[in-house]
Design an enzyme around this catalytic site. Structure first.
Site: not given
Ligand SMILES: [Zn+2]
Length: 1146
Positions: A167, A169, A281, A418, A562
């Site tokens: 994941h 971000d 998420d 993550d 997000h």
């Molecule tokens: Zn995230």
């Protein structure tokens, strides 16, 4: 007998033809005569004659322009009449008055009345049912003990698909670029090596923003490897969005745009398209996202962050896999197969089975000596010949327990977290240890389990195979998954408002981007037509502009992440996002300016692009990423200064254009007709009670055809010639001395009489003490008490306090805002608008009524300027308290795409009853509906009957333990803007509150459209020699007011990168609308009667060379058969649906 409608159209057609023919004939005659004369005359006289001819042509041009406007108005009213006659014919009625609001209600064609849909599970009902008791479930704390029999899989073996993921971000604790350099590029580099080593290894990837950045750095050999891995099914790109978008605050324009950006990138560079969605998420899930995914061709999706009690309920029912259906859809057309992850998180401890202490031991990245550990104290062990039996059985037990929650024997087990799989050794420990376990399962058929690495599509393929073999269909579910709670009373409703400054900036960029896309596409089409050979104008920087557009799309897309629009990133990351939004707005404005420049020039040969000295400038400027726009002071003289106004909406509208000038006397005329425009001069307030003596606000009413560019001339006029606003001040107990040489200022004599403002449609009353609204009356006679209040929420004294994600108010709830000093109240009255401004220490609140005929005069504009930087752990809310008897039901929108019913439940804590609002919320009863339309996303609640409240800003000193590691203290001067709309439902109302599906009314739709897409005002530099400008009027008539032109987006050339192609994505959204509050008098617009429309008629006089319906992200694979060469472009627009077309403009 000829029907009346036909008769009228023949008549109008006749008038039009006659007018055009006479004009041409006149021109011809004149030209002939003048030329004849010039041959016989001496040279000196020729000049004079030519200038006379020039004047005549100018006059003719003006006539033609007037004529165009007249014809457009005629056409509008013809369509309106046609629609009403059709209705009359269908309803078998006679004497149906057009302006009769209530008889209109039940017969409005194309009208979507509130519907009660029976099939499928509604999440609203689940909420009614659940006790929300938060019982301790044992190993699976939020669930229950799961039991099974060893022989359950004897017939049908358990099929485990382990899906490795990482994941990433695109910004959170570090910026997008920071993460890319430190982590993401290593993850992707290793992916390439490690997947290539063993064909059994798999991986999924979601964020195209990162993937495309990495791709740009790859050589051809590595790119070929990536393509091979994709083709072999070892690597799968899931969702394919630019980011894994937030689903609460994002507007559907941006949600679709980021999806389109990702999908088109995938198509161009990789030749693949996604088939499964992956949203593990985002903090709650919206069916609007589902709708877009389905429309983009995806069949399956995974969601994770759902309220723990809802997860438990779905697990008990074994309905964690379901068909997610749209609330408003009575067909299964919008269905998508959705898998809801059952446990607390998407990390390994919460994905292999119910017991995190056990599952953690199967995250081999946490082996002793590596960087991460298991907090449950039992560490993983490397798999050896000695322990493989015991380890395999331990893992199988978790798999079996988890499998008991699903209706099929296929099991999805995500493997990741993550920023995982960064080091080569991590790949080795995960893949090698799991392979040993899988091999052990293979060697022991008596265990009846098959396990393998797989992609998401591998899983769904296996699932669908099993389901169809068993003849099972999944249950249908309707509704949304807000508001998310991950544990206890920790509801994630804080992020609906966190960093409101940037939530507003997001929508400013969105509106700027949409306006620029449309104007740029129209400009290119005009240029191609102008040249005849479909080439562009040489001096026009089409490629640079296209790059600015692409960057704008991508920065808006990035911000839908997000942790971005949610306001849940670290301070420096917020600044990085803000800078991207800010710079994109500046660059897009340049595209708007030079497009408008070319379009407006009468003599196109005068076009010259000058980067450093643009012909047009914006009438306002933004100085920094954290600053609000400021209007530029325009110097006026006797020489006309040109103002250019672009109407980015597809509707003809009367709009009030506001500029700041250096004179209290100004005159505005339509540059084309010379007709003076209604104008008003207001004071510019340097301080609440101090008038600026150098600057004055000039407002005038612009009549703007759809998508038009109209030119106005402003000059200084004689003293006292422009109507000026008059001011009344009131401050209880502490009168303020206000002096002004230019404006009439008085002080309220009688303090206890309410202040009142009115226009033709509305009258309002406000408290003279606070200036805050108390009552509203409609022209129809409907009166509603509507009190505006401001309140503070604090945070709880318990250990866990409010932060960027969580809203954890104290038990006392909201406290009424009070200040030691009464507010300064300023009433302004003028011919164009009147308003009441209340100046408090922490906010300035203004309520304004426009004295306009059209829809703009039917609602109340509310604006707030908020500054809570002096506060500690406080949140400011604006509350409307009305006598609307809505019970505990209210409605809030989802992503601006649809309305969702909400029920305020006493069994839930206060913070659970807050929901996201991107653009609208309303309460209603049998006689009225009160809608709050909003230009920005924030949290909304209706805590008691008749109430609506929105959270304006929040300042929180502490972290709320979700990984961010800081509070939210970077507050700024923040503005918010709304329209408050009261509608009369008497006579047309449906069952009170009983319907689960409701829509905004047409009036509310059009009001919201105009609120979110304000006109763009540009100015020519002063004292410049102005070339002749001509208004640009691309559409003959407004679109039906239920059809929204979502975008007209120039696509990238298939051959030449970073270059605009001739193909344009035309996106139309036909909105569902409520009929029970038909406005009186009727709206000056038409609505769709049939699903079938002719695009050539809709956009006339624009013509399409080709029209192809496609999927929502315009992937070629989704194109419907070619319709090139067809005479007409007839297509279907269904209510609520977005339709996407790949078109070429003629
Ligand atoms: Zn995230």
């Amino acid at each position: 007998m000829m029907k009346r409608s036909q008769l009228l159209s023949v008549l109008v057609g006749g008038v039009f033809c006659f007018a055009v023919m006479s004009l041409y004939r006149m021109l011809e005659l004149m030209q002939g005569a003048e030329l004849q004369q010039s041959q016989e005359k001496p040279a000196g006289q020729v000049d004079e004659d030519l200038s006379r001819l020039q004047k005549k042509i100018d006059r003719l041009e003006r006539l033609l322009y007037d004529n165009n406007r007249l014809v457009a108005t005629l056409r509008d009213s013809l369509l309106l009449r046609k629609a009403s006659w059709e209705k009359e014919r269908q309803g078998g009625r006679v004497n149906l008055s057009l302006v009769s609001a209530h008889s209109q209600a039940d017969t409005l064609p194309g009208c979507r009345l509130a519907a009660e849909i029976k099939d499928g599970t509604k999440l609203l009902d689940v909420y009614d049912l659940l006790p929300f008791d938060n019982l301790n479930g044992g190993a699976w704390k939020q669930g229950f003990e799961i039991s099974y029999h060893d022989n359950e899989w004897d017939e049908q073996p358990l099929e485990v698909v382990l899906v490795p993921h990482s994941h990433n971000d695109p910004g959170w604790l570090k910026t997008f670029d920071g993460y890319y350099q430190d982590q993401t590029r290593h993850i992707l580099d290793n992916m390439l090596t490690k997947l290539s080593e063993d064909a059994r290894r798999k991986m999924i990837w979601a964020e195209i923003s990162y993937f495309s950045k990495w791709w740009a750095e790859l050589d051809e050999q590595k790119r070929a490897m990536v393509r091979r891995l994709l083709k072999a099914g070892q690597l799968e790109l899931v969702t394919g969005g630019w980011v894994m978008a937030d689903e609460a605050n994002s507007h559907y324009y941006a949600l679709l745009d980021q999806l389109m950006e990702g999908h088109l990138w995938m198509q161009r560079h990789l030749g693949v398209q996604p088939s499964s969605g992956w949203a593990i998420d985002p903090f709650g899930h919206s069916p609007s996202m589902t709708y877009l995914l389905k429309g983009a061709g995806l069949q399956n999706m995974v969601i994770q962050r759902v309220h723990y009690a809802v997860k438990k309920h779905f697990a008990q029912q074994r309905t964690l896999e379901f068909l997610w259906r749209q609330n408003w859809d009575s067909s299964p057309r919008s269905d998508i197969t959705c898998h809801m992850m059952p446990f607390y998180s998407y990390d390994v401890p919460h994905t292999c089975g119910p017991n995190p202490a056990v599952c953690c031991q199967f995250d081999f990245h946490r082996l002793p000596g590596r960087r991460v550990v298991c907090p449950w104290r039992t560490a993983p062990q490397p798999i050896t010949e000695q322990n493989v039996k015991e380890r395999a059985q331990l893992l199988l037990d978790q798999y079996r327990q988890k499998s008991r929650l699903f209706s099929s024997p296929v099991l999805l087990v995500p493997l990741g977290d993550d920023f995982r799989f960064m080091e080569a050794s991590e790949w080795d420990v995960q893949f090698e240890n799991y392979q040993k376990l899988f091999d052990y399962f293979d060697q022991h058929p008596e265990l009846h389990v098959k396990a393998r690495f797989g992609t998401l599509s591998d899983y769904f393929l296996a699932l669908h195979k099993r389901l169809s073999a068993a003849g099972t269909t999944l249950p249908a579910v309707r509704g949304d998954f807000f508001t998310y709670a991950d544990r206890d009373d920790h509801y994630w409703s804080g992020y609906f408002t966190s960093r409101p400054f940037y939530k507003r900036l997001d929508r400013t960029l969105e509106a700027t981007l949409r306006a620029t896309e449309i104007l740029f596409s129209l400009t290119l089409a005009e240029m191609r037509r102008f040249h005849g050979d479909r080439r562009l104008v040489a001096d026009f920087p089409a490629r640079d502009h296209f790059l600015s557009l692409t960057a704008g799309r991508r920065n808006l897309a990035l911000f839908q992440h997000h942790d971005a629009v949610t306001g849940t990133a670290r301070d420096p990351v917020v600044v990085d996002y803000g800078t991207r939004l800010f710079l994109s707005i500046l660059n897009l404005r340049k595209v708007l300016q030079s497009s408008a420049h070319w379009l407006l020039l009468l003599d196109k040969s005068q076009y010259h692009h000058n980067q450093s000295k643009p012909f047009l400038q914006m009438a306002d400027s933004i100085s920094a990423q954290d600053a609000l726009p400021q209007k530029t002071l325009l110097m006026l003289s006797d020489e006309p200064r040109s103002l250019v106004v672009f109407n980015p909406t597809e509707q003809r509208r009367s709009a009030v254009i506001s500029v700041v000038v250096d004179s209290p006397d100004a005159r505005v005329v339509d540059a084309e007709t010379g007709q003076p425009m209604a104008a008003q001069i207001s004071a510019v307030w340097a301080e609440p009670s101090r008038v600026s003596t150098e600057a004055f606000q000039l407002d005038f009413v612009a009549e703007l055809p759809p998508l038009s560019l109209v030119v106005y001339h402003v000059t200084k006029s004689s003293v006292g010639s422009t109507p000026r606003a008059q001011y009344t001040f009131s401050r209880h107990g502490n009168p303020t001395e206000v002096k002004s040489e230019h404006f009439q200022v008085s002080h309220l004599a009688e303090a206890d009489i309410p202040l009142s403002l009115s226009n033709k449609h509305i009258q309002i009353w406000s408290s003279s003490e606070t200036g805050l609204l108390q009552k509203l009356r409609l022209q129809s006679g409907l009166v509603r008490q509507i009190q505006v209040q401001f309140l503070w929420y604090g945070t709880t004294s318990k250990h866990d306090k409010s932060g960027a994600y969580l809203f954890l108010p104290g038990p006392e709830g909201a406290q009424l805002y009070s200040s030691s000093e009464p507010p300064l109240v300023r009433v302004s009255r003028g011919p164009i608008f009147s308003d009441i401004t209340s100046c408090y220490k922490h906010f300035t609140h203004r309520v304004r009524l426009y004295h306009l005929e059209g829809h703009a005069g039917r609602s109340l504009e509310i604006s707030n300027m908020v500054d809570i930087r002096s506060e500690v752990n406080r949140e400011l809310v604006m509350r409307l308290i009305s006598d609307v008897t809505n019970g505990n039901r209210f409605f809030s929108d989802l992503n601006g795409f649809q309305m969702q019913q909400r029920r305020t439940l006493a069994k839930l804590p206060l913070q659970a009853n807050f929901y996201p609002m991107s653009s609208a919320a309303f309460v209603q009863d049998s006689t009225s509906r009160l809608s709050l339309l909003s230009a920005q996303s924030q949290a909304v609640a209706s805590l008691r009957p008749g109430e609506l409240e929105v959270v304006l800003d929040r300042r929180l000193q502490q972290d709320d333990n979700r990984g961010l590691g800081q509070g939210v203290t970077d507050n700024k001067l923040t503005s918010s803007l709304y329209e408050l709309l009261l509608e009369d439902r008497r006579g047309g109302a449906q069952e009170v509150g009983g319907a689960s599906v409701e829509h905004l009314s047409l009036l509310a739709h059009i009001t919201s459209l105009c609120l979110c897409h304000p006109p763009v005002t540009m100015v020519t530099p002063s004292n410049s020699q102005l070339p002749k400008l001509r208004p640009f009027l691309p559409l003959g008539t407004s679109l039906p007011c239920d059809v929204h032109l979502l975008n007209l987006r120039t696509l990238e050339d298939t051959q030449e990168a970073d270059t605009p192609s001739q193909e344009v994505a035309l996106l139309l959204h036909r909105k569902g609308f409520d009929c029970s509050s038909a406005p009186q008098p009727a709206l000056q617009c038409t609505w769709s009667k049939d699903e079938e429309v002719n695009l050539d008629d809709l956009f006339s006089p624009l013509q399409f060379r080709s029209v192809r319906r496609s999927g929502l992200t315009l992937l070629r694979e989704h194109d419907e058969p070619d319709s090139v060469g067809q005479q007409t472009h007839i297509t279907r627009l269904q209510p609520m649906e977005i339709s996407a077309f790949r078109v070429e403009l003629e």
